[in-house]
Design a protein around this motif. Structure first.
Motif, PDB file in Angstrom:
ATOM      1  N   VAL A  55       1.027  -1.732   0.150  1.00 48.35           N
ATOM      2  CA  VAL A  55      -0.245  -0.028   0.108  1.00 48.35           C
ATOM      3  C   VAL A  55       0.932   1.338  -0.143  1.00 48.35           C
ATOM      4  CG1 VAL A  55      -1.913  -1.135   1.112  1.00 48.35           C
ATOM      5  CG2 VAL A  55      -0.473  -0.110   2.502  1.00 48.35           C
ATOM      6  N   GLY A  56       2.115   0.903  -0.873  1.00 48.64           N
ATOM      7  CA  GLY A  56       2.909   2.179  -0.582  1.00 48.64           C
ATOM      8  C   GLY A  56       3.682   2.957   1.065  1.00 48.64           C
ATOM      9  N   ASN A  57       3.975   1.635   1.621  1.00 46.79           N
ATOM     10  CA  ASN A  57       4.553   2.238   2.845  1.00 46.79           C
ATOM     11  C   ASN A  57       6.339   1.324   2.918  1.00 46.79           C
ATOM     12  OD1 ASN A  57       5.989   2.401   5.391  1.00 46.79           O
ATOM     13  ND2 ASN A  57       4.086   1.857   6.582  1.00 46.79           N
ATOM     14  N   SER A  58       6.893   1.493   1.912  1.00 48.06           N
ATOM     15  CA  SER A  58       8.242   0.983   1.300  1.00 48.06           C
ATOM     16  C   SER A  58       8.816   1.120   2.985  1.00 48.06           C
ATOM     17  CB  SER A  58       8.521   0.589   0.513  1.00 48.06           C
ATOM     18  OG  SER A  58       7.821   0.905  -0.682  1.00 48.06           O
ATOM     19  N   PRO A  59       9.609   0.508   3.348  1.00 47.02           N
ATOM     20  CA  PRO A  59      11.214   0.358   4.085  1.00 47.02           C
ATOM     21  C   PRO A  59      12.315   1.596   3.309  1.00 47.02           C
ATOM     22  CG  PRO A  59      11.292  -1.890   3.891  1.00 47.02           C
ATOM     23  CD  PRO A  59      10.467  -1.316   3.003  1.00 47.02           C
ATOM     24  N   SER A  60      12.927   2.294   3.822  1.00 47.24           N
ATOM     25  CA  SER A  60      13.758   3.263   3.453  1.00 47.24           C
ATOM     26  C   SER A  60      15.533   1.954   3.761  1.00 47.24           C
ATOM     27  CB  SER A  60      13.857   4.274   4.684  1.00 47.24           C
ATOM     28  OG  SER A  60      14.552   3.713   5.885  1.00 47.24           O
ATOM     29  N   GLY A  61      15.371   0.648   4.668  1.00 48.70           N
ATOM     30  CA  GLY A  61      16.595   0.018   4.689  1.00 48.70           C
ATOM     31  C   GLY A  61      16.130  -1.230   3.841  1.00 48.70           C
ATOM     32  N   SER A  62      16.735  -2.109   4.916  1.00 50.84           N
ATOM     33  CA  SER A  62      16.817  -3.419   3.605  1.00 50.84           C
ATOM     34  C   SER A  62      15.775  -4.604   4.509  1.00 50.84           C
ATOM     35  CB  SER A  62      18.549  -4.305   3.950  1.00 50.84           C
ATOM     36  OG  SER A  62      18.106  -5.469   3.644  1.00 50.84           O
ATOM     37  N   LEU A  63      15.076  -4.866   3.357  1.00 49.07           N
ATOM     38  CA  LEU A  63      13.985  -5.181   3.634  1.00 49.07           C
ATOM     39  C   LEU A  63      13.888  -6.998   4.332  1.00 49.07           C
ATOM     40  CD1 LEU A  63      10.158  -5.139   3.598  1.00 49.07           C
ATOM     41  CD2 LEU A  63      10.381  -6.151   1.743  1.00 49.07           C
ATOM     42  N   ALA A  64      14.946  -7.874   3.905  1.00 47.25           N
ATOM     43  CA  ALA A  64      15.191  -8.486   4.022  1.00 47.25           C
ATOM     44  C   ALA A  64      16.006  -8.749   5.254  1.00 47.25           C
ATOM     45  CB  ALA A  64      16.732  -9.105   3.113  1.00 47.25           C
ATOM     46  N   GLU A  65      16.706  -7.610   6.218  1.00 41.28           N
ATOM     47  CA  GLU A  65      17.032  -7.183   6.903  1.00 41.28           C
ATOM     48  C   GLU A  65      16.445  -7.207   7.959  1.00 41.28           C
ATOM     49  OE1 GLU A  65      20.223  -4.595   9.766  1.00 41.28           O
ATOM     50  OE2 GLU A  65      19.944  -4.221   7.461  1.00 41.28           O
ATOM     51  N   PHE A  66      14.701  -6.572   8.058  1.00 39.44           N
ATOM     52  CA  PHE A  66      14.349  -6.201   8.683  1.00 39.44           C
ATOM     53  C   PHE A  66      13.612  -7.636   8.894  1.00 39.44           C
ATOM     54  CE2 PHE A  66       9.760  -5.696   8.999  1.00 39.44           C
ATOM     55  CZ  PHE A  66       9.439  -4.590  10.042  1.00 39.44           C
ATOM     56  N   TYR A  67      12.920  -8.391   8.201  1.00 38.48           N
ATOM     57  CA  TYR A  67      12.233  -9.120   8.123  1.00 38.48           C
ATOM     58  C   TYR A  67      12.797 -10.623   8.853  1.00 38.48           C
ATOM     59  CZ  TYR A  67       7.176  -8.592   5.553  1.00 38.48           C
ATOM     60  OH  TYR A  67       6.757  -7.989   5.139  1.00 38.48           O
ATOM     61  N   ILE A  68      14.583 -10.692   8.771  1.00 38.06           N
ATOM     62  CA  ILE A  68      15.202 -11.334   9.565  1.00 38.06           C
ATOM     63  C   ILE A  68      14.753 -11.097  11.185  1.00 38.06           C
ATOM     64  CG2 ILE A  68      17.429 -12.530  10.581  1.00 38.06           C
ATOM     65  CD1 ILE A  68      18.561 -11.360   7.143  1.00 38.06           C
ATOM     66  N   TYR A  69      15.096  -9.528  11.776  1.00 31.98           N
ATOM     67  CA  TYR A  69      14.805  -9.676  12.857  1.00 31.98           C
ATOM     68  C   TYR A  69      13.147  -9.744  13.235  1.00 31.98           C
ATOM     69  CZ  TYR A  69      18.541  -5.947  14.014  1.00 31.98           C
ATOM     70  OH  TYR A  69      19.910  -5.840  14.274  1.00 31.98           O
ATOM     71  N   LEU A  70      12.093  -9.581  12.477  1.00 29.05           N
ATOM     72  CA  LEU A  70      11.055 -10.181  12.351  1.00 29.05           C
ATOM     73  C   LEU A  70      11.397 -11.725  13.048  1.00 29.05           C
ATOM     74  CD1 LEU A  70       8.740  -9.037  13.256  1.00 29.05           C
ATOM     75  CD2 LEU A  70       8.367  -9.078  10.946  1.00 29.05           C
ATOM     76  N   ILE A  71      11.361 -12.528  11.613  1.00 31.54           N
ATOM     77  CA  ILE A  71      11.756 -14.589  12.630  1.00 31.54           C
ATOM     78  C   ILE A  71      12.530 -14.287  13.894  1.00 31.54           C
ATOM     79  CG2 ILE A  71      11.905 -16.185  11.154  1.00 31.54           C
ATOM     80  CD1 ILE A  71       9.330 -13.839  10.226  1.00 31.54           C
ATOM     81  N   SER A  72      13.735 -13.670  13.986  1.00 29.19           N
ATOM     82  CA  SER A  72      13.974 -13.686  15.140  1.00 29.19           C
ATOM     83  C   SER A  72      12.719 -13.556  16.453  1.00 29.19           C
ATOM     84  CB  SER A  72      15.167 -13.521  14.937  1.00 29.19           C
ATOM     85  OG  SER A  72      16.061 -13.635  14.007  1.00 29.19           O
ATOM     86  N   ALA A  73      12.140 -12.073  16.323  1.00 24.26           N
ATOM     87  CA  ALA A  73      11.977 -11.974  16.617  1.00 24.26           C
ATOM     88  C   ALA A  73      11.054 -12.338  17.205  1.00 24.26           C
ATOM     89  CB  ALA A  73      11.420 -10.534  17.395  1.00 24.26           C
ATOM     90  N   ILE A  74      10.049 -13.442  16.698  1.00 23.57           N
ATOM     91  CA  ILE A  74       8.391 -13.820  16.592  1.00 23.57           C
ATOM     92  C   ILE A  74       9.615 -15.570  16.990  1.00 23.57           C
ATOM     93  CG2 ILE A  74       7.368 -15.512  16.039  1.00 23.57           C
ATOM     94  CD1 ILE A  74       7.330 -12.956  13.433  1.00 23.57           C
ATOM     95  N   ILE A  75      10.333 -16.083  16.877  1.00 26.28           N
ATOM     96  CA  ILE A  75      10.455 -17.058  17.490  1.00 26.28           C
ATOM     97  C   ILE A  75      11.574 -16.873  18.604  1.00 26.28           C
ATOM     98  CG2 ILE A  75      12.431 -19.007  17.351  1.00 26.28           C
ATOM     99  CD1 ILE A  75      12.810 -18.465  14.277  1.00 26.28           C
ATOM    100  N   LEU A  76      11.183 -16.146  19.406  1.00 23.69           N
ATOM    101  CA  LEU A  76      12.434 -16.088  20.650  1.00 23.69           C
ATOM    102  C   LEU A  76      11.191 -16.595  22.355  1.00 23.69           C
ATOM    103  CD1 LEU A  76      14.620 -12.486  20.848  1.00 23.69           C
ATOM    104  CD2 LEU A  76      15.392 -15.477  21.156  1.00 23.69           C
ATOM    105  N   PRO A  77      10.185 -15.522  21.858  1.00 21.35           N
ATOM    106  CA  PRO A  77       9.495 -15.606  22.706  1.00 21.35           C
ATOM    107  C   PRO A  77       8.578 -17.630  23.006  1.00 21.35           C
ATOM    108  CG  PRO A  77       8.504 -13.978  21.720  1.00 21.35           C
ATOM    109  CD  PRO A  77       9.897 -14.720  21.406  1.00 21.35           C
ATOM    110  N   LEU A  78       8.354 -17.746  22.025  1.00 18.08           N
ATOM    111  CA  LEU A  78       8.121 -19.334  21.675  1.00 18.08           C
ATOM    112  C   LEU A  78       9.320 -20.101  22.459  1.00 18.08           C
ATOM    113  CD1 LEU A  78       6.990 -19.218  18.157  1.00 18.08           C
ATOM    114  CD2 LEU A  78       5.680 -19.310  20.063  1.00 18.08           C
ATOM    115  N   ALA A  79      10.299 -19.813  21.609  1.00 17.76           N
ATOM    116  CA  ALA A  79      11.731 -20.692  22.840  1.00 17.76           C
ATOM    117  C   ALA A  79      11.971 -20.670  24.178  1.00 17.76           C
ATOM    118  CB  ALA A  79      12.719 -20.466  22.089  1.00 17.76           C
ATOM    119  N   GLY A  80      11.434 -19.241  24.376  1.00 15.64           N
ATOM    120  CA  GLY A  80      12.034 -18.638  25.835  1.00 15.64           C
ATOM    121  C   GLY A  80      10.448 -19.240  26.860  1.00 15.64           C
ATOM    122  N   GLY A  81       9.239 -19.536  25.829  1.00 21.00           N
ATOM    123  CA  GLY A  81       8.528 -19.975  26.373  1.00 21.00           C
ATOM    124  C   GLY A  81       8.377 -21.383  26.781  1.00 21.00           C
TER     125      GLY A  81
END
Length: 122
Positions: A58-84
């Motif tokens: 919808v036109g809200n593109s990142p100013s940085g690397s989209l791949a780097e963003f998704y690596i952070y996001l997927i890693s962050a999603i995994i952390l609470p699952l593993a910690g819990g």
């Protein structure tokens, strides 16, 4: 990514992290309160995933690397699952402290994701 939602995520993750660390240091094992706080952080991350998938379309593109963003996001999603999972297997006060550390790490990761999306030049 939505700026105000990023701020909400960081505040909630910090509050959950501090709550879990305090609960652990006073001797509480993982329970409904600490696991619920971590589950709320995880829910907000899943909402962020949906937002991150829809935003570029919808036109809200990142100013940085989209791949780097998704690596952070997927890693962050995994952390609470593993910690819990680990906290429920090894139920002691330090498991609750670790849950707090996970939430605080997620707050830093979400802040960095906001930098990648809004600030960082490609």
């Amino acid at each position: 990514m939505i700026d105000w939602f990023t701020t909400v995520q960081v505040v909630v993750a910090c509050a959950a992290g501090i709550l879990c660390v305090v609960l652990g240091l006073i001797g509480r094992v993982p329970g409904d309160l600490s696991m619920g706080a971590v589950a709320l952080v995880e829910l907000l991350l899943l909402v962020q995933l949906v937002i991150a998938i829809i935003a570029p379309a919808v036109g809200n593109s990142p100013s940085g690397s989209l791949a780097e963003f998704y690596i952070y996001l997927i890693s962050a999603i995994i952390l609470p699952l593993a910690g819990g999972f680990w906290a429920l297997i090894e139920r002691n006060r330090w498991s609750t402290v670790i849950l707090g550390g996970v939430c605080l790490a997620i707050a830093v990761m979400v802040y960095r994701m906001g930098q990648i999306w809004f600030v960082q030049g490609a």
